[in-house]
Design a protein around this motif. Sequence first.
Motif, PDB file in Angstrom:
ATOM      1  N   MET A 131       0.827  -1.198   0.000  1.00  0.00           N
ATOM      2  CA  MET A 131       0.000   0.000   0.000  1.00  0.00           C
ATOM      3  C   MET A 131       0.865   1.253   0.000  1.00  0.00           C
ATOM      4  O   MET A 131       0.616   2.219  -0.736  1.00  0.00           O
ATOM      5  CB  MET A 131      -0.902  -0.030   1.240  1.00  0.00           C
ATOM      6  CG  MET A 131      -1.806   1.167   1.383  1.00  0.00           C
ATOM      7  SD  MET A 131      -3.136   1.147   0.191  1.00  0.00           S
ATOM      8  CE  MET A 131      -4.034   2.604   0.709  1.00  0.00           C
ATOM      9  N   GLN A 132       1.917   1.247   0.803  1.00  0.00           N
ATOM     10  CA  GLN A 132       2.817   2.391   0.872  1.00  0.00           C
ATOM     11  C   GLN A 132       3.520   2.625  -0.462  1.00  0.00           C
ATOM     12  O   GLN A 132       3.614   3.773  -0.941  1.00  0.00           O
ATOM     13  CB  GLN A 132       3.858   2.147   1.978  1.00  0.00           C
ATOM     14  CG  GLN A 132       4.876   3.255   2.153  1.00  0.00           C
ATOM     15  CD  GLN A 132       4.304   4.455   2.874  1.00  0.00           C
ATOM     16  OE1 GLN A 132       3.234   4.373   3.460  1.00  0.00           O
ATOM     17  NE2 GLN A 132       5.015   5.561   2.834  1.00  0.00           N
ATOM     18  N   CYS A 133       4.022   1.561  -1.076  1.00  0.00           N
ATOM     19  CA  CYS A 133       4.769   1.712  -2.332  1.00  0.00           C
ATOM     20  C   CYS A 133       3.864   2.157  -3.470  1.00  0.00           C
ATOM     21  O   CYS A 133       4.232   3.031  -4.264  1.00  0.00           O
ATOM     22  CB  CYS A 133       5.446   0.383  -2.686  1.00  0.00           C
ATOM     23  SG  CYS A 133       6.770  -0.101  -1.548  1.00  0.00           S
TER      24      CYS A 133
ATOM     25  N   ALA B  19      -5.689   1.889  -2.568  1.00  0.00           N
ATOM     26  CA  ALA B  19      -6.495   0.920  -1.836  1.00  0.00           C
ATOM     27  C   ALA B  19      -7.533   0.261  -2.735  1.00  0.00           C
ATOM     28  O   ALA B  19      -7.766  -0.951  -2.653  1.00  0.00           O
ATOM     29  CB  ALA B  19      -7.184   1.612  -0.655  1.00  0.00           C
ATOM     30  N   ALA B  20      -8.147   1.039  -3.618  1.00  0.00           N
ATOM     31  CA  ALA B  20      -9.143   0.475  -4.532  1.00  0.00           C
ATOM     32  C   ALA B  20      -8.495  -0.505  -5.505  1.00  0.00           C
ATOM     33  O   ALA B  20      -9.055  -1.569  -5.797  1.00  0.00           O
ATOM     34  CB  ALA B  20      -9.848   1.600  -5.291  1.00  0.00           C
ATOM     35  N   ALA B  21      -7.306  -0.181  -6.014  1.00  0.00           N
ATOM     36  CA  ALA B  21      -6.628  -1.074  -6.960  1.00  0.00           C
ATOM     37  C   ALA B  21      -6.202  -2.369  -6.291  1.00  0.00           C
ATOM     38  O   ALA B  21      -6.362  -3.458  -6.849  1.00  0.00           O
ATOM     39  CB  ALA B  21      -5.428  -0.362  -7.577  1.00  0.00           C
TER      40      ALA B  21
ATOM     41  N   SER C 144      15.799   1.701   1.339  1.00  0.00           N
ATOM     42  CA  SER C 144      16.121   2.615   2.430  1.00  0.00           C
ATOM     43  C   SER C 144      15.682   4.041   2.140  1.00  0.00           C
ATOM     44  O   SER C 144      15.391   4.801   3.043  1.00  0.00           O
ATOM     45  CB  SER C 144      17.632   2.599   2.698  1.00  0.00           C
ATOM     46  OG  SER C 144      18.333   2.965   1.529  1.00  0.00           O
ATOM     47  N   LEU C 145      15.616   4.420   0.842  1.00  0.00           N
ATOM     48  CA  LEU C 145      15.256   5.799   0.523  1.00  0.00           C
ATOM     49  C   LEU C 145      13.758   6.000   0.467  1.00  0.00           C
ATOM     50  O   LEU C 145      13.293   7.109   0.362  1.00  0.00           O
ATOM     51  CB  LEU C 145      15.874   6.221  -0.812  1.00  0.00           C
ATOM     52  CG  LEU C 145      15.556   5.395  -2.066  1.00  0.00           C
ATOM     53  CD1 LEU C 145      14.213   5.730  -2.644  1.00  0.00           C
ATOM     54  CD2 LEU C 145      16.625   5.634  -3.116  1.00  0.00           C
ATOM     55  N   ALA C 146      12.988   4.924   0.528  1.00  0.00           N
ATOM     56  CA  ALA C 146      11.538   5.062   0.456  1.00  0.00           C
ATOM     57  C   ALA C 146      11.001   5.522   1.790  1.00  0.00           C
ATOM     58  O   ALA C 146      11.515   5.148   2.836  1.00  0.00           O
ATOM     59  CB  ALA C 146      10.886   3.742   0.064  1.00  0.00           C
ATOM     60  N   PRO C 147       9.939   6.353   1.824  1.00  0.00           N
ATOM     61  CA  PRO C 147       9.345   6.746   3.105  1.00  0.00           C
ATOM     62  C   PRO C 147       8.757   5.538   3.790  1.00  0.00           C
ATOM     63  O   PRO C 147       7.886   4.874   3.271  1.00  0.00           O
ATOM     64  CB  PRO C 147       8.251   7.766   2.706  1.00  0.00           C
ATOM     65  CG  PRO C 147       7.984   7.485   1.267  1.00  0.00           C
ATOM     66  CD  PRO C 147       9.256   6.949   0.672  1.00  0.00           C
TER      67      PRO C 147
ATOM     68  N   LEU D 208      -2.535   4.512   6.647  1.00  0.00           N
ATOM     69  CA  LEU D 208      -1.277   5.124   6.243  1.00  0.00           C
ATOM     70  C   LEU D 208      -0.979   6.335   7.114  1.00  0.00           C
ATOM     71  O   LEU D 208      -1.883   7.065   7.516  1.00  0.00           O
ATOM     72  CB  LEU D 208      -1.346   5.566   4.783  1.00  0.00           C
ATOM     73  CG  LEU D 208      -1.307   4.451   3.760  1.00  0.00           C
ATOM     74  CD1 LEU D 208      -1.483   5.035   2.386  1.00  0.00           C
ATOM     75  CD2 LEU D 208      -0.015   3.692   3.844  1.00  0.00           C
ATOM     76  N   PRO D 209       0.293   6.556   7.427  1.00  0.00           N
ATOM     77  CA  PRO D 209       0.626   7.756   8.180  1.00  0.00           C
ATOM     78  C   PRO D 209       0.391   8.997   7.343  1.00  0.00           C
ATOM     79  O   PRO D 209       0.721   9.040   6.169  1.00  0.00           O
ATOM     80  CB  PRO D 209       2.124   7.572   8.486  1.00  0.00           C
ATOM     81  CG  PRO D 209       2.613   6.666   7.413  1.00  0.00           C
ATOM     82  CD  PRO D 209       1.451   5.758   7.067  1.00  0.00           C
ATOM     83  N   ALA D 210      -0.207   9.999   7.930  1.00  0.00           N
ATOM     84  CA  ALA D 210      -0.466  11.249   7.212  1.00  0.00           C
ATOM     85  C   ALA D 210       0.771  12.119   7.303  1.00  0.00           C
ATOM     86  O   ALA D 210       1.149  12.555   8.381  1.00  0.00           O
ATOM     87  CB  ALA D 210      -1.670  11.968   7.818  1.00  0.00           C
TER      88      ALA D 210
END
Length: 340
Positions: free
Chosen positions: A102-104, A181-183, A247-250, A267-269
């Motif tokens: 979800m994050q990516c 999320a829908a995808a 490592s560089l991804a949030p 998800l964190p806002a």
Amino acid sequence: MIQVWLALLGLMLTFGLVLAAQGAWRQARRSTAVLPSRPVRLKGTAPAPMADALPAIDGSTGTVALPALPIPPGARIADSGVVAARPFVWGRATAIDRARAMQCLTAAIYYEAGGESIDGQRAVAQVVLNRARHPAFPATVCGVVYQGVERAHCQFSFACDGALSRTPAVTGWSRAAQVAAAALSGGVYAPVGLATHYHSFAVAPAWNRAMVMTDMVGAHLFHRWKGYWGTAAAMRRAYAGGEMLPSLAPAPETASSDVQPPAPTTLPAPPLPGATPVPARPAPTRETPTPAPPRETGISDRLATSGQILDKWKDSGRPIERPDIPRPSASGAAVTDQRR
């Protein structure tokens, strides 16, 4: 003399036959020699570029080599137009896999199509999920989004151009998270079909000439491979799980086992750009209540304690004496008022 000319003619014929025999032998040797391995391209398929030879540039995706796998016998090679992709299926996925995917996917949508319409963002999400099912790409969402980042040869330009250093806006991130999320929940954006590549109107990458354009959505043009590798039959790989974040991804917050993503609320806002933390409001100090002033006494009490009573009011309140009524005395005898 004639014999000499005949001898020369015979030598010339012999030399010609030898040259012809050598040429035939060389031709036969070429046809039977083992040549260096080269990708075999069937008619109707796109030429396979070298792996990571074409990194993404601004506004486009990169391309990788087609898989070195045999095409199944009887596979349909001819192009069949735009075919909608199948819904995404999680398969074996843990809660951590779901949260990281979800994050990516949210990051890819936000940084690649943050200014696009909802359809434009859905189209980009569909490309990521199409790649995750294609054997030419990694079998995870994060693997697709950050492919090549370890060599600074990214497949999505945002992962290498420094875009991740920008703090995302809360509203834009939330919007991208809803699309992601829908995808991931099975939503399909059918107009782009089985597209695995896209680029903006501002660029013209070399690989687009070897592909089939499926649709134009917003500022992007979407493409799929020609032949078998651009068909639904080639996109049957199952989701592998084991999502990993570079490592560089949030990095997302630690996923909870009782919360099952995908859901945009998990998800964190991120904070708004340039926002400063609001200082905590100091707690109000408790003041010691001051004692209430003593209540004023009644009028009669004030009059009793005051020495400012006028002489004409000193006898107020006493019964009026009537001259025709005798006053009782202490001994019980009536006292007659003599005043007239």
